[in-house]
Design an enzyme around this catalytic site. Structure first.
Site, short mmCIF file in Angstrom:
data_model
loop_
_atom_site.label_atom_id
_atom_site.label_comp_id
_atom_site.label_asym_id
_atom_site.label_seq_id
_atom_site.Cartn_x
_atom_site.Cartn_y
_atom_site.Cartn_z
N ASP A 182 -19.64 69.37 4.71
CA ASP A 182 -18.41 69.50 5.36
C ASP A 182 -17.23 70.27 4.41
O ASP A 182 -16.52 71.09 4.31
CB ASP A 182 -17.94 68.11 5.61
CG ASP A 182 -17.95 67.05 4.55
OD1 ASP A 182 -18.45 67.37 3.44
OD2 ASP A 182 -17.92 65.89 4.68
N ASP A 189 -16.19 70.27 -3.18
CA ASP A 189 -15.09 69.70 -4.01
C ASP A 189 -15.50 70.13 -5.41
O ASP A 189 -15.34 71.05 -6.08
CB ASP A 189 -14.77 68.30 -3.39
CG ASP A 189 -13.56 67.70 -4.18
OD1 ASP A 189 -13.22 68.37 -5.15
OD2 ASP A 189 -12.88 67.17 -3.43
N LYS A 194 -12.85 73.77 -1.82
CA LYS A 194 -11.56 73.44 -2.83
C LYS A 194 -12.07 74.09 -4.16
O LYS A 194 -12.62 73.35 -4.96
CB LYS A 194 -11.50 71.95 -2.84
CG LYS A 194 -10.73 71.28 -2.14
CD LYS A 194 -10.38 69.91 -2.42
CE LYS A 194 -10.28 68.90 -1.37
NZ LYS A 194 -10.33 67.48 -1.94
N VAL A 249 -8.62 65.54 2.32
CA VAL A 249 -8.23 66.02 3.50
C VAL A 249 -9.17 64.98 4.21
O VAL A 249 -10.34 64.54 3.98
CB VAL A 249 -8.36 67.13 3.83
CG1 VAL A 249 -7.57 68.13 3.21
CG2 VAL A 249 -9.98 67.70 3.64
N ASP A 251 -13.80 61.78 6.17
CA ASP A 251 -13.38 60.35 6.45
C ASP A 251 -12.31 59.95 5.25
O ASP A 251 -12.64 60.53 4.08
CB ASP A 251 -14.32 59.25 6.44
CG ASP A 251 -15.07 59.15 5.05
OD1 ASP A 251 -15.52 60.08 4.39
OD2 ASP A 251 -15.18 58.05 4.73
N ARG A 296 -12.67 60.15 10.94
CA ARG A 296 -13.60 61.29 11.14
C ARG A 296 -13.49 61.85 12.70
O ARG A 296 -13.74 63.16 12.88
CB ARG A 296 -15.06 60.77 11.03
CG ARG A 296 -15.43 60.43 9.83
CD ARG A 296 -16.96 60.09 9.69
NE ARG A 296 -17.27 59.31 8.44
CZ ARG A 296 -17.75 59.96 7.34
NH1 ARG A 296 -17.67 60.99 7.23
NH2 ARG A 296 -18.12 58.92 6.41
P1 XMP Z 1 -18.10 67.15 -4.59
O1 XMP Z 1 -17.12 66.58 -5.13
O2 XMP Z 1 -19.64 66.53 -4.84
O3 XMP Z 1 -17.93 66.39 -3.02
O4 XMP Z 1 -18.33 68.66 -4.04
C1 XMP Z 1 -18.63 66.23 -1.94
C2 XMP Z 1 -18.54 65.33 -0.81
O5 XMP Z 1 -17.40 64.54 -1.25
C3 XMP Z 1 -16.67 64.33 -0.01
N1 XMP Z 1 -15.26 64.78 -0.31
C4 XMP Z 1 -14.38 64.57 0.67
N2 XMP Z 1 -14.31 63.96 1.70
N3 XMP Z 1 -11.94 64.72 1.90
C5 XMP Z 1 -13.06 63.90 2.33
O6 XMP Z 1 -13.22 63.17 3.38
C6 XMP Z 1 -12.14 65.53 0.83
O7 XMP Z 1 -11.14 66.04 0.60
C7 XMP Z 1 -13.26 65.37 -0.05
N4 XMP Z 1 -13.65 65.95 -0.96
C8 XMP Z 1 -15.09 65.52 -1.26
C9 XMP Z 1 -17.36 64.86 0.99
O8 XMP Z 1 -18.33 64.07 1.54
C10 XMP Z 1 -18.34 65.89 0.26
O9 XMP Z 1 -19.58 66.13 1.10
#
Ligand code: XMP
Length: 183
Positions: free
Chosen positions: A103, A106, A134, A156, A162, A168
């Site tokens: 999804d 980050d 991001k 977000v 979520d 969701r």
């Molecule tokens: P990383 O930091 O490992 O994150 O790249 C990946 C997973 O973290 C969750 N994630 C988010 N979930 N809003 C969400 O609902 C956000 O802004 C967000 N940022 C990270 C997500 O599960 C993703 O797969």
């Protein structure tokens, strides 16, 4: 607009029609990349379910589908930095063209960890696709191959994403009111 979606939403970042238009063009980009090759899609649960559902039926090439479950966020809005893969795919990936779908990218720690696991199986190729990127928050050295939207550094929800397993089902990508994240 925001309250029409959900009373906890402060601002809608990306509307449902925009998401659908972008996913349609993303599917064409992915199709152009693979041609007639069969692609094994590994999708990261739970967040990518809604995105994958909309993308999958638009992909023109033959596909196989499997899932992986990974967690690093718990019930908060920041990565713990420790990514746990709690359920791995069952399909063999050796010699296959693998597309990892998530999804949001980050910090990148989740996708990097899963990519490292996939590479150990010696796929023919490995590419990544995310609905949201991001880039400002990146920690791991990873660049997605296919990106729906670049977004600012905001936590977000919606369209599968979520906060503590809620929201969701919102049809758009949205930022919640600050008091909801604090609660
Ligand atoms: P990383 O930091 O490992 O994150 O790249 C990946 C997973 O973290 C969750 N994630 C988010 N979930 N809003 C969400 O609902 C956000 O802004 C967000 N940022 C990270 C997500 O599960 C993703 O797969």
């Amino acid at each position: 607009m925001s309250n029409a979606v959900h009373p906890d939403v402060e601002r809608v970042l990306i509307t449902e029609p925009r998401i659908h238009r972008r996913i349609a063009s993303l599917a064409r980009e992915i199709g152009d990349c693979y041609g007639d090759d069969e692609v094994t899609i590994i999708t990261v649960l739970n967040g990518s379910m809604v995105f994958l559902g909309e993308l999958l039926h638009r992909l023109p090439m033959p596909t196989r589908l499997d899932t992986v479950v990974a967690r690093s966020y718990g019930a908060g809005t920041t990565s713990s930095g420790r990514v746990r893969i709690s359920r791995q795919w069952k399909l063999s990936l050796r010699g296959r063209h693998v597309l990892l779908v998530d999804d949001i990218l980050d910090t990148g720690l989740t996708m990097k960890r899963i990519c490292d696991h996939i590479r150990r199986e010696r796929p023919a190729s490995l590419r990544t696709c995310v609905l949201l990127d991001k880039p400002m928050r990146r920690v791991a050295d990873i660049q997605p191959d296919f990106v729906g939207f670049e977004i600012p550094d905001k936590f977000v929800v919606g369209y599968g994403l979520d906060f503590a397993e809620r929201y969701r089902n919102l049809p758009c990508i949205a930022v919640l009111k600050p008091e909801i994240y604090r609660a």
